[in-house]
Scaffold this motif. Sequence first.
Motif, short mmCIF file in Angstrom:
data_model
loop_
_atom_site.label_atom_id
_atom_site.label_comp_id
_atom_site.label_asym_id
_atom_site.label_seq_id
_atom_site.Cartn_x
_atom_site.Cartn_y
_atom_site.Cartn_z
N TYR A 67 0.84 -1.12 -0.04
CA TYR A 67 -0.12 0.11 -0.08
C TYR A 67 0.87 1.16 -0.04
O TYR A 67 1.90 1.21 0.89
N ARG A 68 0.59 2.12 -0.83
CA ARG A 68 1.60 3.28 -0.94
C ARG A 68 0.97 4.23 0.08
O ARG A 68 -0.24 4.56 0.11
N ASP A 69 1.80 4.60 0.84
CA ASP A 69 1.42 5.55 2.07
C ASP A 69 1.67 6.93 1.95
O ASP A 69 2.72 7.43 2.35
N ASP A 70 1.07 7.42 1.08
CA ASP A 70 1.14 8.64 0.63
C ASP A 70 0.08 9.75 1.45
O ASP A 70 -0.82 9.41 2.15
N GLY A 71 0.70 11.19 1.42
CA GLY A 71 -0.23 11.89 2.09
C GLY A 71 -0.04 12.21 3.64
O GLY A 71 0.77 11.21 4.05
N VAL A 72 -0.78 13.04 4.38
CA VAL A 72 -0.65 13.27 5.67
C VAL A 72 -1.89 13.14 6.36
O VAL A 72 -3.14 13.62 5.63
N VAL A 73 -1.99 12.77 7.60
CA VAL A 73 -3.34 12.98 8.33
C VAL A 73 -3.18 14.24 9.14
O VAL A 73 -2.18 14.60 9.92
N LYS A 74 -4.25 15.04 9.03
CA LYS A 74 -4.26 16.55 9.39
C LYS A 74 -5.59 16.74 10.44
O LYS A 74 -6.39 16.22 10.15
N LEU A 75 -5.16 17.36 11.47
CA LEU A 75 -6.32 17.82 12.53
C LEU A 75 -6.12 19.36 12.18
O LEU A 75 -5.62 20.02 12.81
N GLY A 76 -7.24 19.76 11.54
CA GLY A 76 -7.07 21.24 11.20
C GLY A 76 -5.99 21.77 10.39
O GLY A 76 -5.98 20.85 9.31
N GLU A 77 -5.13 22.35 10.82
CA GLU A 77 -3.87 22.54 10.01
C GLU A 77 -2.56 21.96 10.67
O GLU A 77 -1.61 22.10 10.28
N VAL A 78 -2.96 21.16 11.76
CA VAL A 78 -1.77 20.48 12.37
C VAL A 78 -1.62 19.09 11.86
O VAL A 78 -2.28 18.31 11.80
N GLU A 79 -0.33 18.49 11.52
CA GLU A 79 -0.22 17.27 10.90
C GLU A 79 -0.19 16.40 12.21
O GLU A 79 0.56 16.62 13.11
N VAL A 80 -0.80 15.27 11.95
CA VAL A 80 -0.94 14.31 12.98
C VAL A 80 -0.06 13.28 12.93
O VAL A 80 0.55 12.86 11.83
N PRO A 81 1.03 13.10 13.97
CA PRO A 81 2.14 12.13 14.06
C PRO A 81 1.67 10.79 13.86
O PRO A 81 0.70 10.35 14.19
N LYS A 82 2.64 9.96 12.90
CA LYS A 82 2.35 8.59 12.50
C LYS A 82 3.24 7.81 13.73
O LYS A 82 4.33 7.93 14.00
N VAL A 83 2.57 6.76 14.21
CA VAL A 83 3.26 5.70 15.24
C VAL A 83 2.94 4.40 14.49
O VAL A 83 2.39 4.25 13.96
N ASN A 84 3.91 3.74 15.18
CA ASN A 84 3.76 2.04 14.77
C ASN A 84 3.01 1.33 15.94
O ASN A 84 2.69 0.15 15.54
N HIS A 85 2.91 1.83 16.96
CA HIS A 85 1.95 1.23 17.97
C HIS A 85 1.44 2.02 18.97
O HIS A 85 2.02 3.41 19.10
N PHE A 86 0.36 2.02 19.54
CA PHE A 86 -0.24 2.72 20.57
C PHE A 86 -0.99 2.22 21.49
O PHE A 86 -1.42 0.76 21.39
N ARG A 87 -1.22 2.79 22.89
CA ARG A 87 -2.11 2.16 23.47
C ARG A 87 -3.72 2.56 23.52
O ARG A 87 -4.00 3.93 23.61
N TYR A 88 -4.42 1.40 23.62
CA TYR A 88 -5.88 1.86 23.40
C TYR A 88 -6.66 0.95 24.38
O TYR A 88 -6.70 -0.37 24.47
N LEU A 89 -7.41 1.54 25.53
CA LEU A 89 -8.13 0.92 26.40
C LEU A 89 -7.17 -0.12 27.36
O LEU A 89 -7.65 -1.43 27.41
N GLY A 90 -5.97 0.20 27.40
CA GLY A 90 -5.25 -0.57 28.19
C GLY A 90 -4.48 -1.85 27.42
O GLY A 90 -3.43 -2.52 27.91
N SER A 91 -4.69 -1.86 26.10
CA SER A 91 -3.96 -2.80 25.31
C SER A 91 -2.96 -1.91 24.25
O SER A 91 -3.18 -1.04 23.84
N ILE A 92 -1.77 -2.65 23.93
CA ILE A 92 -0.84 -1.99 22.93
C ILE A 92 -1.26 -2.70 21.62
O ILE A 92 -1.29 -3.85 21.27
#
Length: 131
Positions: A67-92
Amino acid sequence: MDELTRHIQEDIPWCMLFADDIILVDETKDGVNRKLELRRNTLESKGFKLSRTKTEYMHCEFRNTRYRDDGVVKLGEVEVPKVNHFRYLGSIIQNDGNIENDVTHRIQAGWKKLQSATWVICDRDVPTKLK
């Protein structure tokens, strides 16, 4: 699937909104951007704020497809950082679908709890009922 989930697709009952962990899922970054902007506008119209510093996105690579990972995710004018993992409801959650980080974290948390309770378990002065 829409028929099965119609009751949860309706407006959010704002009087019951208390969770601060929300996941938005889409197959494209444009779709994520649209959903994120809609969520931000809706929350702000109700007096809530979407944290620009805590918001992050993850591109999942669960399938063996390119999958070609082009473009950015933005919140308003601020670019949202990309992560490889995150915690959601206690799970990674990891972008490759693996669970090693989550398992390791849970094992470490269990050992910490056991270690913090060791004094009670080993103390002969503490009644057995309390243990």
